[in-house]
Design an enzyme around this catalytic site. Sequence first.
Site, PDB file in Angstrom:
ATOM      1  N   TRP A 159      65.024   2.838 -26.141  1.00 58.86           N
ATOM      2  CA  TRP A 159      64.004   3.574 -25.397  1.00 58.86           C
ATOM      3  C   TRP A 159      64.592   4.642 -24.472  1.00 58.86           C
ATOM      4  CZ3 TRP A 159      65.237   3.044 -20.373  1.00 58.86           C
ATOM      5  CH2 TRP A 159      65.967   1.913 -20.011  1.00 58.86           C
ATOM      6  N   ASN A 160      65.914   4.630 -24.242  1.00 57.88           N
ATOM      7  CA  ASN A 160      66.402   5.423 -23.109  1.00 57.88           C
ATOM      8  C   ASN A 160      66.551   6.929 -23.368  1.00 57.88           C
ATOM      9  OD1 ASN A 160      68.591   4.879 -24.723  1.00 57.88           O
ATOM     10  ND2 ASN A 160      70.003   4.448 -23.054  1.00 57.88           N
ATOM     11  N   LYS A 183      62.473   3.175 -36.804  1.00 56.28           N
ATOM     12  CA  LYS A 183      61.659   2.338 -35.917  1.00 56.28           C
ATOM     13  C   LYS A 183      62.082   2.636 -34.478  1.00 56.28           C
ATOM     14  CE  LYS A 183      62.228  -1.514 -33.980  1.00 56.28           C
ATOM     15  NZ  LYS A 183      61.564  -1.112 -32.720  1.00 56.28           N
ATOM     16  N   PRO A 184      61.275   3.470 -33.774  1.00 58.22           N
ATOM     17  CA  PRO A 184      61.620   3.724 -32.374  1.00 58.22           C
ATOM     18  C   PRO A 184      61.313   2.504 -31.521  1.00 58.22           C
ATOM     19  CG  PRO A 184      59.540   4.804 -32.933  1.00 58.22           C
ATOM     20  CD  PRO A 184      60.052   4.168 -34.206  1.00 58.22           C
ATOM     21  N   GLY A 237      71.394   0.332 -29.605  1.00 60.68           N
ATOM     22  CA  GLY A 237      70.728  -0.593 -28.698  1.00 60.68           C
ATOM     23  C   GLY A 237      71.744  -1.539 -28.089  1.00 60.68           C
ATOM     24  N   SER A 238      71.262  -2.703 -27.678  1.00 64.12           N
ATOM     25  CA  SER A 238      72.131  -3.630 -26.956  1.00 64.12           C
ATOM     26  C   SER A 238      73.052  -4.388 -27.920  1.00 64.12           C
ATOM     27  CB  SER A 238      71.275  -4.616 -26.178  1.00 64.12           C
ATOM     28  OG  SER A 238      70.487  -5.355 -27.082  1.00 64.12           O
ATOM     29  N   GLU A 259      75.713   1.534 -32.584  1.00 58.69           N
ATOM     30  CA  GLU A 259      76.025   2.165 -31.279  1.00 58.69           C
ATOM     31  C   GLU A 259      75.478   1.222 -30.229  1.00 58.69           C
ATOM     32  OE1 GLU A 259      77.691   4.885 -30.747  1.00 58.69           O
ATOM     33  OE2 GLU A 259      77.761   5.825 -32.721  1.00 58.69           O
ATOM     34  N   LEU A 260      76.361   0.457 -29.589  1.00 57.91           N
ATOM     35  CA  LEU A 260      75.894  -0.662 -28.768  1.00 57.91           C
ATOM     36  C   LEU A 260      76.142  -0.431 -27.276  1.00 57.91           C
ATOM     37  CD1 LEU A 260      77.059  -3.430 -31.260  1.00 57.91           C
ATOM     38  CD2 LEU A 260      74.886  -2.217 -31.180  1.00 57.91           C
ATOM     39  N   ARG A 287      72.627  10.040 -14.476  1.00 58.35           N
ATOM     40  CA  ARG A 287      71.932  10.580 -15.638  1.00 58.35           C
ATOM     41  C   ARG A 287      71.030   9.471 -16.175  1.00 58.35           C
ATOM     42  NH1 ARG A 287      74.539  11.255 -21.273  1.00 58.35           N
ATOM     43  NH2 ARG A 287      73.141  12.689 -22.327  1.00 58.35           N
ATOM     44  N   CYS A 293      73.964   4.221 -22.074  1.00 60.10           N
ATOM     45  CA  CYS A 293      75.102   3.404 -22.525  1.00 60.10           C
ATOM     46  C   CYS A 293      76.394   3.961 -21.940  1.00 60.10           C
ATOM     47  CB  CYS A 293      75.160   3.414 -24.044  1.00 60.10           C
ATOM     48  SG  CYS A 293      75.149   5.079 -24.696  1.00 60.10           S
ATOM     49  N   GLU A 390      75.994  -4.866 -18.087  1.00 60.37           N
ATOM     50  CA  GLU A 390      75.435  -3.520 -17.966  1.00 60.37           C
ATOM     51  C   GLU A 390      74.383  -3.541 -16.866  1.00 60.37           C
ATOM     52  OE1 GLU A 390      74.089  -2.626 -22.129  1.00 60.37           O
ATOM     53  OE2 GLU A 390      74.819  -0.626 -21.633  1.00 60.37           O
ATOM     54  N   SER A 450      78.825  13.534 -23.740  1.00 64.28           N
ATOM     55  CA  SER A 450      77.934  13.662 -24.906  1.00 64.28           C
ATOM     56  C   SER A 450      77.843  15.107 -25.402  1.00 64.28           C
ATOM     57  CB  SER A 450      76.530  13.178 -24.535  1.00 64.28           C
ATOM     58  OG  SER A 450      76.583  11.850 -24.094  1.00 64.28           O
TER      59      SER A 450
HETATM   60  P1  NAD Z   1      67.524  -3.303 -27.379  1.00 61.54           P
HETATM   61  O1  NAD Z   1      68.716  -3.814 -28.114  1.00 61.54           O
HETATM   62  O2  NAD Z   1      66.694  -4.272 -26.635  1.00 61.54           O
HETATM   63  O3  NAD Z   1      66.528  -2.573 -28.381  1.00 61.54           O
HETATM   64  C1  NAD Z   1      66.937  -1.511 -29.200  1.00 61.54           C
HETATM   65  C2  NAD Z   1      65.996  -1.402 -30.379  1.00 61.54           C
HETATM   66  O4  NAD Z   1      66.100  -2.581 -31.172  1.00 61.54           O
HETATM   67  C3  NAD Z   1      64.523  -1.283 -30.018  1.00 61.54           C
HETATM   68  O5  NAD Z   1      63.906  -0.414 -30.946  1.00 61.54           O
HETATM   69  C4  NAD Z   1      64.009  -2.701 -30.194  1.00 61.54           C
HETATM   70  O6  NAD Z   1      62.641  -2.741 -30.498  1.00 61.54           O
HETATM   71  C5  NAD Z   1      64.817  -3.145 -31.383  1.00 61.54           C
HETATM   72  N1  NAD Z   1      65.006  -4.589 -31.539  1.00 61.54           N
HETATM   73  C6  NAD Z   1      65.142  -5.525 -30.568  1.00 61.54           C
HETATM   74  N2  NAD Z   1      65.343  -6.730 -31.135  1.00 61.54           N
HETATM   75  C7  NAD Z   1      65.357  -6.547 -32.482  1.00 61.54           C
HETATM   76  C8  NAD Z   1      65.543  -7.408 -33.611  1.00 61.54           C
HETATM   77  N3  NAD Z   1      65.766  -8.715 -33.472  1.00 61.54           N
HETATM   78  N4  NAD Z   1      65.498  -6.862 -34.848  1.00 61.54           N
HETATM   79  C9  NAD Z   1      65.291  -5.549 -35.008  1.00 61.54           C
HETATM   80  N5  NAD Z   1      65.105  -4.692 -33.990  1.00 61.54           N
HETATM   81  C10 NAD Z   1      65.149  -5.182 -32.741  1.00 61.54           C
HETATM   82  O7  NAD Z   1      68.060  -2.130 -26.447  1.00 61.54           O
HETATM   83  P2  NAD Z   1      67.233  -1.208 -25.453  1.00 61.54           P
HETATM   84  O8  NAD Z   1      66.907  -1.996 -24.226  1.00 61.54           O
HETATM   85  O9  NAD Z   1      66.135  -0.503 -26.172  1.00 61.54           O
HETATM   86  O10 NAD Z   1      68.333  -0.099 -25.103  1.00 61.54           O
HETATM   87  C11 NAD Z   1      69.317  -0.296 -24.168  1.00 61.54           C
HETATM   88  C12 NAD Z   1      70.627  -0.698 -24.827  1.00 61.54           C
HETATM   89  O11 NAD Z   1      70.994   0.296 -25.777  1.00 61.54           O
HETATM   90  C13 NAD Z   1      71.776  -0.757 -23.841  1.00 61.54           C
HETATM   91  O12 NAD Z   1      72.577  -1.868 -24.140  1.00 61.54           O
HETATM   92  C14 NAD Z   1      72.527   0.546 -24.097  1.00 61.54           C
HETATM   93  O13 NAD Z   1      73.880   0.523 -23.736  1.00 61.54           O
HETATM   94  C15 NAD Z   1      72.350   0.702 -25.574  1.00 61.54           C
HETATM   95  N6  NAD Z   1      72.535   2.091 -25.986  1.00 61.54           N
HETATM   96  C16 NAD Z   1      73.662   2.405 -26.685  1.00 61.54           C
HETATM   97  C17 NAD Z   1      73.890   3.721 -27.049  1.00 61.54           C
HETATM   98  C18 NAD Z   1      75.143   4.098 -27.801  1.00 61.54           C
HETATM   99  O14 NAD Z   1      75.162   5.181 -28.381  1.00 61.54           O
HETATM  100  N7  NAD Z   1      76.164   3.269 -27.838  1.00 61.54           N
HETATM  101  C19 NAD Z   1      72.964   4.717 -26.734  1.00 61.54           C
HETATM  102  C20 NAD Z   1      71.811   4.361 -26.021  1.00 61.54           C
HETATM  103  C21 NAD Z   1      71.609   3.033 -25.668  1.00 61.54           C
END
Ligand code: NAD
Length: 489
Positions: A159-160, A183-184, A237-238, A259-260, A287, A293, A390, A450
């Site tokens: 979402w960020n 899937k956003p 995501g995470s 990308e975690l 920022r 991340c 984090e 970035s």
């Molecule tokens: P999140 O992992 O909770 O969710 C990310 C995405 O995954 C969302 O679309 C969510 O709906 C989906 N999701 C969650 N559980 C799922 C599952 N079991 N199966 C399939 N999809 C699932 O992360 P967030 O809170 O949206 O974003 C923040 C995290 O993202 C932080 O850890 C941040 O560091 C990381 N991030 C990493 C980068 C990078 O490039 N390394 C960039 C931006 C954000």
Amino acid sequence: MSLSEKALLANVPTDLFIGGKWVKGNGLEAIAVEDPATGKVLLEVANANAADGLAALTAADEAQAKWARVAPRERAEILRRTFDLVRERAEEFAMLISLEMGKPLSEARGEVTYGNEFLRWFSEEAVRISGRYGTSPEGTGRMLVAQRPVGPAFAITPWNFPLAMATRKIGPALAAGCTMVIKPAELTPLTTLLLVKTMEEAGLPAGVVNVITTSTSAATSAPIIADRRLRKITFTGSTPVGVKLLEQAAQRVLKASMELGGNAPFLVFEDADLEAAVTGAMLAKMRNIGQACTAANRFIVHESVAEEFGQRLAAKMGELKLGRGIEAETTCGPVINEKARTNIQRLVDASVAEGANVITGGESRDGEGYFFEPTVIDNVKPGSTILSEEIFGPVAPIVRFKTEDEAVALANDTEYGLVSYAFSKDLKRGLRLVESLDTGMTGLNTGLVSNAAAPFGGVKASGLGREGGLEGIAEYLETKYVMTPDPFL
Ligand code: NAD
């Protein structure tokens, strides 16, 4: 709500986009998308279930073979036309990002420039996919090496950065000749929906990009990943969710890019230009209201300058004006939701209990929305809870060090390895740090790394693969090798 906000939201599609059509899906309860600055609902969007997810994959699969044969120049032109349209409508995209995610409008404009650049960059890369041709060492054959699109991809975004996280995947996938399902995040799906509507105007063929919004991410994603028609998963995501997805991907030996999470160290040495370090710290920390991340998560500062650095940083943090992102005077928005805010408070309270002292901020702000005061905490003890997780919020913990070795050891003492920042005027030290810091990226005397032209990504638990740069498109290509006999024999 002002008229322009109403007009803006009226232009955002709220359905699923499958096979070139906007469809309602299978009727699960709509997802209410909130403004984190007010807690009020902006729009309700369709809520896909597993059958909708598979329908999106079917559309991507049916479009794949034809899309792979579309001339690279034509694929590039669709990306480039989208880039031009997004640039023309930059203010509309910036406002939408700010509304659904909360960041100040000035930063949202920055995200539009940055995020849109992935479309231009990969429109330029689409025509540079190449191979090689050569004689086998024993001279009896000819060897050809070609790059082919890997096939339908499934992209899951956080979402960020509602625009940039989508374009970082759509750009290279389409340039390489892959179709996709995207899937956003359910918290900020609106920007992706508007982007794909814009791509439609730019001539996107049916089925090449399909969008599913859902509140049941796990249940809707798992059947897509398990389906043999899917050939690639790309996730931002995470780390815990990335691990779950990798486990599912392993069952199918699926090509995966991850990308975690990050836990970026920000090192300030005794010989640093402190003015530049504080400016860099504000960028690296604030920022996206600290919700990146790449956010500096641990300020590792030499004991001789820690006091001054902390005071100067606190002064800058204190100048920030909290408010709704779209208000002109706002320089710091809310965090994304109450859960995030409670977690930030927990980390701040734990660090104080563990012996640190708050220089500025430290508390949630009363009233509507999910605001947290910009915070600086000094004398954080190595091993404190706040240094291992984090923070994802506007909080800067400072740990003091005596020697370079100690600083490097502190910086590397984490499971994560996305980005590090280091401030020192000594070039030799800078290069030593670049080589010693266990991260995929380092900002040397800068708080921002970035760039669409750069290979973005991490080591250790921060992920697999790179997005952007020359490397980004490779994540969507497979190597095909051909042997044929010597044509003169
Ligand atoms: P999140 O992992 O909770 O969710 C990310 C995405 O995954 C969302 O679309 C969510 O709906 C989906 N999701 C969650 N559980 C799922 C599952 N079991 N199966 C399939 N999809 C699932 O992360 P967030 O809170 O949206 O974003 C923040 C995290 O993202 C932080 O850890 C941040 O560091 C990381 N991030 C990493 C980068 C990078 O490039 N390394 C960039 C931006 C954000």
